[in-house]
Design a protein around this motif. Structure first.
Motif, PDB file in Angstrom:
ATOM      1  N   SER A 160      -5.583   5.487   9.188  1.00 13.04           N
ATOM      2  CA  SER A 160      -6.530   6.609   9.206  1.00 13.04           C
ATOM      3  C   SER A 160      -6.416   7.421   7.919  1.00 13.04           C
ATOM      4  O   SER A 160      -7.425   7.890   7.373  1.00 13.04           O
ATOM      5  N   TYR A 161      -5.182   7.604   7.416  1.00 12.01           N
ATOM      6  CA  TYR A 161      -4.994   8.284   6.138  1.00 12.01           C
ATOM      7  C   TYR A 161      -5.597   7.449   4.998  1.00 12.01           C
ATOM      8  O   TYR A 161      -6.256   7.966   4.103  1.00 12.01           O
ATOM      9  N   SER A 214      -3.360  12.168  -2.809  1.00 12.11           N
ATOM     10  CA  SER A 214      -4.077  13.392  -2.467  1.00 12.11           C
ATOM     11  C   SER A 214      -3.748  14.442  -3.525  1.00 12.11           C
ATOM     12  O   SER A 214      -2.584  14.741  -3.773  1.00 12.11           O
ATOM     13  N   TYR A 215      -4.795  14.995  -4.135  1.00 13.34           N
ATOM     14  CA  TYR A 215      -4.619  16.051  -5.127  1.00 13.34           C
ATOM     15  C   TYR A 215      -4.794  17.429  -4.495  1.00 13.34           C
ATOM     16  O   TYR A 215      -4.516  18.440  -5.127  1.00 13.34           O
ATOM     17  N   ASP A 216      -5.241  17.444  -3.255  1.00 10.16           N
ATOM     18  CA  ASP A 216      -5.522  18.712  -2.554  1.00 10.16           C
ATOM     19  C   ASP A 216      -4.278  19.150  -1.782  1.00 10.16           C
ATOM     20  O   ASP A 216      -4.180  18.975  -0.584  1.00 10.16           O
ATOM     21  N   THR A 217      -3.317  19.712  -2.484  1.00  4.09           N
ATOM     22  CA  THR A 217      -2.041  20.066  -1.859  1.00  4.09           C
ATOM     23  C   THR A 217      -2.098  21.348  -1.044  1.00  4.09           C
ATOM     24  O   THR A 217      -1.156  21.670  -0.329  1.00  4.09           O
ATOM     25  N   ARG A 236       0.862  -1.192   0.000  1.00  2.00           N
ATOM     26  CA  ARG A 236       0.000   0.000   0.000  1.00  2.00           C
ATOM     27  C   ARG A 236       0.896   1.239   0.000  1.00  2.00           C
ATOM     28  O   ARG A 236       1.849   1.313   0.786  1.00  2.00           O
ATOM     29  N   ILE A 237       0.558   2.206  -0.856  1.00  2.00           N
ATOM     30  CA  ILE A 237       1.365   3.419  -0.973  1.00  2.00           C
ATOM     31  C   ILE A 237       0.457   4.642  -0.947  1.00  2.00           C
ATOM     32  O   ILE A 237      -0.547   4.706  -1.658  1.00  2.00           O
ATOM     33  N   ILE A 238       0.815   5.614  -0.118  1.00  2.00           N
ATOM     34  CA  ILE A 238       0.117   6.895  -0.059  1.00  2.00           C
ATOM     35  C   ILE A 238       1.092   7.989  -0.495  1.00  2.00           C
ATOM     36  O   ILE A 238       2.225   8.055  -0.009  1.00  2.00           O
ATOM     37  N   THR A 269      -9.638  11.950   1.651  1.00  2.00           N
ATOM     38  CA  THR A 269      -8.642  12.880   1.106  1.00  2.00           C
ATOM     39  C   THR A 269      -7.741  12.179   0.097  1.00  2.00           C
ATOM     40  O   THR A 269      -7.294  12.779  -0.880  1.00  2.00           O
ATOM     41  N   PHE A 270      -7.459  10.899   0.344  1.00  2.00           N
ATOM     42  CA  PHE A 270      -6.555  10.148  -0.522  1.00  2.00           C
ATOM     43  C   PHE A 270      -7.378   9.234  -1.430  1.00  2.00           C
ATOM     44  O   PHE A 270      -8.068   8.337  -0.961  1.00  2.00           O
TER      45      PHE A 270
END
Length: 388
Positions: free
Chosen positions: A277-278, A213-216, A184-186, A283-284
């Motif tokens: 949690s992430y 996440s695209y919301d930087t 798994r990669i975030i 968000t992701f």
């Protein structure tokens, strides 16, 4: 002699003697918390035993040290009829188990692999250590490769992924997933630093899932962590400053601490819980083949500060699970019990303002033909609620 300052020290007889006669205004002591007693006292006993073992000279050899340890184990097992602990005495062979191979291992069956052939990291999997990028230390990517050889599950959390960095690890990652490992990669599109090629190649690997996440602007993910879970209980994690790039993995002056379950179990547990949690946050977003254009445009916009024609970022703010629970309970009070006057009490920082906004948004959606009004009272001039 005790120096003035901060302590978290078990008071033994020696320290108690030094404290005797000191004014209560000069010392602060508290009872050991019952819930934390096992952790506090086990660490203290470990320190005492370590000092005792160090005092046994080399001339008295290894056997004398093992004999002392077994006396301690024997004493503990006699207390409260803990007879099962007798099996924890160090065996007479005085050896450490370093690797174990399954009889069903395909390479073992054809005579091509033995336990001694299993690759090990240069640093311990039972003792935490620090990497500073110094010349005499193993390179970060080299250690990560070796960790992959024996991991059962891998999680990675990085701000960006460069193809130059992934290339250093790709063969080992492919070998890992090919033998059934879960990866798994975030990551994020922050600063446009991520390479689309790297994400594409990762997404093609079996047993692999990438979330981005695209919301930087709102999600400024700066954490870097590589976690290697092992069913043996010897889980390790690298946490620090190295993103997945060639420089950060090889020659940069990056600081990373290697954490192990054996000496920092609570830290490993927190790392796992925070990653999850992430992972479960909206968000992701899961990266799929259909996400290619979105990622490419997001990276270009980050690099050049531009918005491409016909494309813009839509930020969909959603409640956290605990906020959603409050909203559901409010909804139930209104619909089921007919109670339209309700009070929400929540701690500072838990998002009461957002809960109010989510509740109002839902109300507006259910009453599109009405002039929906909201009165929001705050006690500071800086507080504000913007809804549309």
């Amino acid at each position: 002699m005790l120096e003035p300052g901060l302590y978290e020290q078990v008071i033994n007889k020696q320290i108690q003697s030094e404290l005797t006669g000191s004014s209560d205004d000069l010392k602060r002591v508290e009872k050991i918390d019952g819930a934390e007693a096992s952790e506090i006292l086990s660490k203290y006993v470990s320190e005492v035993l370590h000092k005792a073992l160090d005092r046994i000279s080399d001339d008295e050899n290894l056997e004398a040290k093992i004999d002392l340890v077994n006396k301690v184990v024997g004493l503990i097992s006699e207390e409260n009829d803990l007879n099962d602990l007798k099996e924890l005495a160090v065996a007479d062979s005085a050896e450490q188990l370093l690797a174990l191979l399954s009889e069903n291992d395909p390479m073992y069956k054809i005579g091509q692999r033995k336990a001694k052939d299993i690759v090990r990291p240069e640093t311990s999997v039972a003792q935490s250590s620090l990497f500073t990028g110094a010349v005499h230390e193993p390179q970060m990517y080299s250690e990560l490769r070796k960790e992959m050889e024996t991991a059962d599950r891998i999680d990675m959390l990085v701000s960006f992924i460069k193809w130059s960095g992934l290339r250093l690890l790709f063969k080992e990652l492919k070998d890992f997933v090919d033998r059934g490992g879960q990866l798994r990669i975030i990551t994020t599109s922050y600063m446009g630093a991520t390479d689309v090629k790297a994400i594409e190649e990762l997404s093609k690997l079996p047993g692999t899932e990438v979330r981005i996440s695209y919301d930087t602007k709102r999600t400024r993910l700066h954490a870097k962590a590589y976690i290697f879970y092992r069913k043996t209980g010897f889980t390790t994690a690298y946490v620090g400053s190295s993103n997945m790039s060639n420089v950060a993995m090889s020659s940069g002056l990056e600081w990373n601490i290697k954490v192990t379950t054996k000496d920092m179990a609570s830290t490993i547990q927190k790392i796992e819980a925070t990653f999850d949690s992430y992972w479960n946050s909206t968000t992701f977003e899961k990266y799929t083949h259909d996400s290619y254009d979105k990622l490419k445009k997001a990276l270009r916009a980050e690099r050049h500060g531009e918005k491409t024609e016909g494309y813009g970022f839509i930020v969909d703010i959603n409640p956290y699970p605990y906020q959603q629970e409050i909203l559901d309970r409010l909804d139930a009070e209104r619909k089921i019990r007919g109670r339209n006057k309700n009070l929400v009490v929540a701690a500072t920082g838990t998002g009461k303002t957002l809960i109010a906004a989510f509740d109002y948004r839902r109300f507006c959606k259910r009453n599109p033909e009405k002039q929906n009004k909201l009165l929001f009272v705050v006690h500071r001039e800086e507080s504000k609620l913007e809804v549309g």
